[in-house]
Scaffold this active site. Structure first.
Site, short mmCIF file in Angstrom:
data_model
loop_
_atom_site.label_atom_id
_atom_site.label_comp_id
_atom_site.label_asym_id
_atom_site.label_seq_id
_atom_site.Cartn_x
_atom_site.Cartn_y
_atom_site.Cartn_z
N GLY A 35 3.04 2.17 10.71
CA GLY A 35 4.04 3.22 10.49
C GLY A 35 4.82 3.61 11.73
N SER A 66 3.81 -2.16 10.28
CA SER A 66 5.27 -2.24 10.45
C SER A 66 5.88 -3.57 10.03
CB SER A 66 5.65 -1.89 11.90
OG SER A 66 5.31 -0.55 12.18
N GLU A 111 -6.36 4.93 8.18
CA GLU A 111 -6.07 6.33 7.84
C GLU A 111 -7.27 6.99 7.16
OE1 GLU A 111 -2.40 5.53 5.82
OE2 GLU A 111 -1.47 5.01 7.74
N HIS A 142 -9.25 1.50 5.37
CA HIS A 142 -7.96 1.63 6.05
C HIS A 142 -8.11 2.61 7.21
CE1 HIS A 142 -3.79 2.61 6.83
NE2 HIS A 142 -3.46 1.51 6.19
N GLY A 194 2.98 -1.12 4.23
CA GLY A 194 3.03 0.28 3.87
C GLY A 194 4.45 0.71 3.53
N GLY A 195 5.14 1.26 4.51
CA GLY A 195 6.47 1.82 4.30
C GLY A 195 7.43 0.92 3.54
N ASN A 245 0.87 -1.18 0.00
CA ASN A 245 0.00 0.00 0.00
C ASN A 245 0.91 1.23 0.00
OD1 ASN A 245 -1.76 2.07 0.62
ND2 ASN A 245 -2.19 1.37 2.71
N TRP A 246 0.97 1.88 -1.14
CA TRP A 246 1.89 3.03 -1.24
C TRP A 246 1.34 4.27 -0.53
CZ3 TRP A 246 4.48 3.36 -6.80
CH2 TRP A 246 5.41 2.32 -6.92
N LYS A 247 0.09 4.21 -0.08
CA LYS A 247 -0.53 5.38 0.57
C LYS A 247 -0.34 6.61 -0.32
CE LYS A 247 0.10 3.11 4.96
NZ LYS A 247 0.28 3.23 6.39
N GLU A 271 -5.02 -4.71 11.02
CA GLU A 271 -3.94 -3.74 11.18
C GLU A 271 -4.16 -2.95 12.46
OE1 GLU A 271 -2.13 -2.65 7.14
OE2 GLU A 271 -3.90 -1.41 7.38
P1 PGA Z 1 3.19 0.26 7.59
O1 PGA Z 1 1.69 0.45 7.05
O2 PGA Z 1 3.68 -1.04 6.98
O3 PGA Z 1 3.94 1.45 7.08
O4 PGA Z 1 3.11 0.18 9.06
C1 PGA Z 1 0.83 -0.63 6.93
C2 PGA Z 1 -0.50 -0.17 6.41
O5 PGA Z 1 -1.01 0.85 6.89
O6 PGA Z 1 -1.09 -0.80 5.52
#
Ligand code: PGA
Length: 254
Positions: free
Chosen positions: A173, A212, A95, A93, A233-234, A10-12, A167
Site C-alpha cells: 500500500g 504495490s 495487517e 497477512h 490489494g489496492g 485482496n479487497w481488505k 509481501e
Molecule cells: P497493495 O496490497 O497491493 O495495496 O500494496 C497488497 C496486499 O497487502 O496484499
C-alpha cells in the site's frame, strides 16, 4: 512446472454491494485468460454475493478461526467459508499480524483448520523495513515460512492446496515496490525452505509476490524467476486496475 499463474485480489476492508459490479466485470474478462487462475477475496459480508455473481474466478476469505464452530463472537470458521462457497482463504497477512497480534503458530493452526475444511490456503510472509535494513529479511521470512505453514501429518495435504505470498511489509500500500532482484532472491529462499519442509511436493506450491503490484510493474514482477503470481490489494478494487495485471500474467501459446 506448468502451473498457471495465480492472480489474487485482496479487497481488505473495502467493498460494498455496488462493488460487485467490478467483480462481475473481472469475471467476464477472466474468460479471455484461461491460462491465468484469478480470484478475489472480499470482506466476509460480500463473499456469498460475490460467489453468486461470478463463475470463472475463485472466491476467498481474508481470515478464519482455528475452530470449526463455537463461542467465538465475531469470528468466522473455515467451514463457514467453505459452506458459503469460498474456495480459499488468505492467512497471516501482515495487517492481521499487526492489527490482531497474529503469530506464526496461530497462522499455522488456521491453515490446518482451513485445509481440514477443504479450502485452499494462501499464507502470507514478509519482513519489515527495519528487518530488511538490518540484513535480516531472508532469515525473518524463512522463520515465518517454517512456523506458519502446515507441517507434520498435514504436510502432504497442504502442498497440493497451499500458496505462499511474499509481501514485504514496507511495499504494501505504499507504492514502493520491491526490486525485481530482491524478489527473485527472496522467492528462491522461500522455495528452498518449502523444499526442506515438503520435499518434492514443494514444486506444487506457487509463491506469489505482493506489495504495490499494478498494471505498470506487473509484467516485470510476474516475469521474474520463481514468481508464480501476485497478491494484489489496492489495484484489485476495480476491473480497470486489476485486469492489466491479469493480462500481464497471461502468456497465450504461440
Ligand atoms: P497493495 O496490497 O497491493 O495495496 O500494496 C497488497 C496486499 O497487502 O496484499
Amino acid at each position: 512446472m506448468s502451473q498457471r499463474p495465480y492472480i489474487v485480489g485482496n479487497w481488505k476492508m473495502n467493498g460494498s454491494r455496488a462493488m460487485l459490479a467490478e467483480a462481475r466485470a473481472i469475471d467476464r474478462a477472466a474468460q479471455r485468460y484461461p491460462d491465468v487462475e484469478i480470484a478475489l477475496a472480499p470482506p466476509y459480508p460480500f463473499i456469498g454475493a460475490l460467489r453468486d455473481a461470478v463463475s470463472a474466478i475463485g472466491v476467498g476469505g481474508q481470515d478464519c478461526h482455528t475452530a470449526a464452530k463455537g463461542a467465538h463472537t465475531g469470528d468466522v470458521s473455515a467451514a463457514m467459508l467453505a459452506d458459503i462457497g469460498a474456495d480459499f482463504v488468505i492467512l497471516g497477512h501482515s495487517e492481521r499480524r499487526r492489527d490482531h497480534g497474529e503469530g506464526d503458530a496461530l497462522v499455522r493452526a488456521k491453515a490446518e483448520a482451513a485445509l481440514a475444511a477443504g479450502l485452499g490456503v494462501i499464507v502470507c510472509v514478509g519482513e519489515t523495513l527495519e528487518e530488511r535494513d538490518a540484513g535480516k529479511a531472508e532469515a525473518v521470512v524463512a522463520r515465518q515460512v517454517e512456523g506458519s505453514v502446515p507441517a507434520g501429518e498435514g504436510a502432504a495435504v497442504a502442498a497440493g492446496r497451499l500458496a505462499l505470498a511474499y509481501e514485504p511489509v514496507w511495499a504494501i500500500g505504499t507504492g514502493r515496490v520491491a526490486a525485481v532482484e530482491d524478489v527473485i532472491a527472496m522467492h528462491a529462499a522461500v522455495r528452498e525452505k518449502l523444499a526442506a519442509i515438503y520435499g518434492e511436493d514443494a514444486d506444487k506450491i506457487r509463491i506469489l509476490y505482493g506489495g504495490s503490484v499494478n498494471g505498470e510493474n506487473a509484467a516485470g514482477l510476474l516475469g521474474a524467476e520463481g514468481v508464480g503470481g501476485a497478491l494484489v490489494g489496492g489495484a484489485s478494487l476495480t476491473a480497470d486496475a486489476f485486469l492489466p495485471i491479469v493480462a500481464a500474467a497471461s502468456q497465450p501459446e504461440g
